[in-house]
Design an enzyme around this catalytic site. Structure first.
Site, PDB file in Angstrom:
ATOM      1  N   ASP A   1     100.397  79.872  18.245  1.00  0.00           N
ATOM      2  CA  ASP A   1     100.369  79.036  19.447  1.00  0.00           C
ATOM      3  C   ASP A   1     100.134  79.987  20.621  1.00  0.00           C
ATOM      4  O   ASP A   1      99.581  81.075  20.409  1.00  0.00           O
ATOM      5  CB  ASP A   1     101.688  78.245  19.569  1.00  0.00           C
ATOM      6  CG  ASP A   1     101.607  77.121  20.579  1.00  0.00           C
ATOM      7  OD1 ASP A   1     100.943  76.113  20.308  1.00  0.00           O
ATOM      8  OD2 ASP A   1     102.187  77.248  21.676  1.00  0.00           O
TER       9      ASP A   1
ATOM     10  N   ALA B   1     107.650  70.605  13.909  1.00  0.00           N
ATOM     11  CA  ALA B   1     108.551  71.693  14.307  1.00  0.00           C
ATOM     12  C   ALA B   1     107.862  72.508  15.397  1.00  0.00           C
ATOM     13  O   ALA B   1     106.666  72.326  15.661  1.00  0.00           O
ATOM     14  CB  ALA B   1     108.859  72.590  13.114  1.00  0.00           C
ATOM     15  N   LYS B   2     108.586  73.382  16.033  1.00  0.00           N
ATOM     16  CA  LYS B   2     107.989  74.328  16.978  1.00  0.00           C
ATOM     17  C   LYS B   2     108.954  75.487  17.135  1.00  0.00           C
ATOM     18  O   LYS B   2     110.159  75.335  16.920  1.00  0.00           O
ATOM     19  CB  LYS B   2     107.787  73.663  18.346  1.00  0.00           C
ATOM     20  CG  LYS B   2     106.741  74.336  19.189  1.00  0.00           C
ATOM     21  CD  LYS B   2     105.354  73.936  18.758  1.00  0.00           C
ATOM     22  CE  LYS B   2     104.286  74.613  19.585  1.00  0.00           C
ATOM     23  NZ  LYS B   2     102.960  74.054  19.286  1.00  0.00           N
ATOM     24  N   GLY B   3     108.432  76.634  17.506  1.00  0.00           N
ATOM     25  CA  GLY B   3     109.300  77.784  17.715  1.00  0.00           C
ATOM     26  C   GLY B   3     108.753  78.649  18.813  1.00  0.00           C
ATOM     27  O   GLY B   3     107.618  78.470  19.267  1.00  0.00           O
TER      28      GLY B   3
ATOM     29  N   VAL C   1     112.847  74.820  16.303  1.00  0.00           N
ATOM     30  CA  VAL C   1     113.362  73.444  16.290  1.00  0.00           C
ATOM     31  C   VAL C   1     112.607  72.675  15.223  1.00  0.00           C
ATOM     32  O   VAL C   1     111.369  72.656  15.207  1.00  0.00           O
ATOM     33  CB  VAL C   1     113.197  72.763  17.674  1.00  0.00           C
ATOM     34  CG1 VAL C   1     113.539  71.281  17.579  1.00  0.00           C
ATOM     35  CG2 VAL C   1     114.072  73.444  18.710  1.00  0.00           C
TER      36      VAL C   1
END
Ligand code: NAD
Length: 419
Positions: free
Chosen positions: A150, A109-111, A64
């Site tokens: 992460d 952002a992050k995934g 995202v």
């Protein structure tokens, strides 16, 4: 919004609960408010791999991209069975506000991939990482979107991502941060989030007149962030009286031997099995309610909630994890005089040194440790000072002040750029 609704908010609603309060204060109009709240792009992909036994398994992956008004999208990749679109959206949005608050030129952002990372062999993890990278590489790039480690991902996973991306686009170290040093990773990156937690905790201690040698510190989570925060605060003269892992906590009012505890932790040995875990075994829930000056939740989200907020006895809660305090209970803590150092400030040390890593990669010029510590301290201390100044001027909490600074910076950048 009722208190009951606040307690049942999804992670993305929780972040936007704060965003809306900041937007109200800043007088953001409906169009800009919608633009800044919702993600720019959400990519959901199937990630098929062959397991070691020859069976085919398909995982769900997400990336995202929330906002890039201030610079390329930036955010971690997590491998966890609870990964879902709402959570990834929330974490992407948090990254936008975090990068703006500490003034690094990135967006958010992050995934993630929904999987039980611990059940995957190293070979399966590598296949998963390479396939996931192929599925999202169209939207990545050193000036577009830069992943980082992460939960359950690490420097090895970043090395595989960089290698896979390089097969398509050529050698590009700046495509990920948190890499091994041998591949262009930055010195001090591993300790950076914990160091930032310690810098912000010490800033808050100074602000309430609490000297380090009078500070008893309890830390939930003794992983990367919690153990480095413990070490830096121990070195600064604080007494770390309790730490925990997922199995439970130890409490020693005389102070724990943090260096020995960390030294015995190789291979993620449970705290209970370490001889340096002196004192009494207590539960994670008991740790949160200990009689101490500084409480640092550094494990998972939503651990301080309506059921225990009134019993928190610390004077400072430093949010090392993302969203460890549910939004609805901030007022309960405030009424009891507990000062909160919000997550987007407290745990921003990691993305700050990620920025330094990206700069070093672009310039092909590594920095030494002294330079990194100096720059990290300067940026974190400047952000702390700004939050205190806005909180006092606007008569709002540190959390709302932090969001106001961040939302204002992003909306100004977006307005200047146009849409
Ligand atoms: P980690 O996996 O290295 O350590 C997590 C620690 O928490 C471990 O000691 C684990 O046993 C413990 N734990 C796990 N579940 C728990 C539970 N339910 N109750 C109590 N303890 C539990 O993770 P980390 O990298 O240290 O990250 C910790 C938190 O900080 C996460 O919320 C992460 O999103 C956040 N964070 C990390 C970074 C970073 O750079 N690593 C940056 C920003 C935010």
């Amino acid at each position: 919004m009722t208190r009951r609704h606040q307690q049942t908010m999804s992670p993305f609603e929780g972040v936007n609960y704060m965003f809306d309060q900041a937007a109200d204060r800043l007088g953001l109009d409906g169009g800009m408010r919608h633009l800044l709240k919702m993600p720019y792009r959400e990519l959901q992909v199937e990630v098929p791999i062959y397991r070691d036994d020859g069976s085919l398994e398909v995982f769900q992956g997400y990336r995202v991209q929330h906002d890039a008004a201030r610079g390329p999208y930036k955010g971690g990749i997590r491998y966890h069975h609870e990964v879902n679109l709402d959570e990834v959206r929330a974490l992407a949005s948090l990254m936008t506000w975090k990068t703006a608050l500490v003034d690094v030129p990135f967006g958010g952002a992050k995934g993630g991939v929904a999987c039980d990372a611990r059940s995957l062999s190293a070979a399966e993890l590598e296949r998963l990482t390479r396939r996931f990278t192929q599925r999202i590489w169209l939207i990545l790039g050193p000036n577009r979107d830069i992943p980082a480690p992460d939960l359950n991902t690490n420097s090895q996973v970043m090395a595989w991502m960089m290698d896979e991306y390089g097969k398509r686009y050529g050698h590009t170290p700046s495509i990920v941060t948190g890499k091994p040093i041998e591949l262009g990773g930055s010195r001090c990156r591993e300790a950076a989030t914990g160091e930032g937690v310690s810098i912000t905790a010490q800033d808050a201690m100074r602000a309430i007149g609490l000297a380090e040698d009078r500070a008893r510190v309890a830390i939930q989570g003794f992983g990367n962030v919690g153990s480095f925060a413990a070490q830096f605060l121990h070195d600064a003269g604080c007494r770390v009286v309790a730490v925990s892992d997922v199995h439970g906590a130890v409490h020693d009012p005389d102070g724990l031997d943090v260096p020995a505890l960390r030294e015995q932790g190789s291979g993620h040995m449970p705290l209970a099995g370490r001889s340096a875990a002196t004192g009494r075994a207590i539960s994670n829930a008991e740790l949160l309610e200990l009689d101490c000056e500084v409480l640092i939740p550094a494990a998972v989200g939503h651990v301080i909630h309506a059921g225990n907020a009134a019993r928190i006895r610390a004077r400072l809660v430093v949010e090392a994890a993302n969203s460890p305090v549910v939004p609805a209970v901030d007022p309960i803590l405030e009424e009891n005089g507990v000062v909160i150092v919000p997550d987007i400030l407290a745990n921003a040390g990691g993305v700050t040194v990620s920025y330094f890593e990206w700069v070093q990669n672009l310039q092909q010029f590594p920095w030494d440790e002294d330079h990194i510590h100096k720059e990290l301290h300067a940026r974190m201390n400047a952000a702390c000072e700004q939050v205190r100044e806005v909180a006092s001027r606007e008569k709002v909490s540190a959390r709302l002040a932090a969001y106001m600074i961040a939302v204002d910076a992003v909306s100004r950048a977006r307005t200047l750029r146009g849409i």
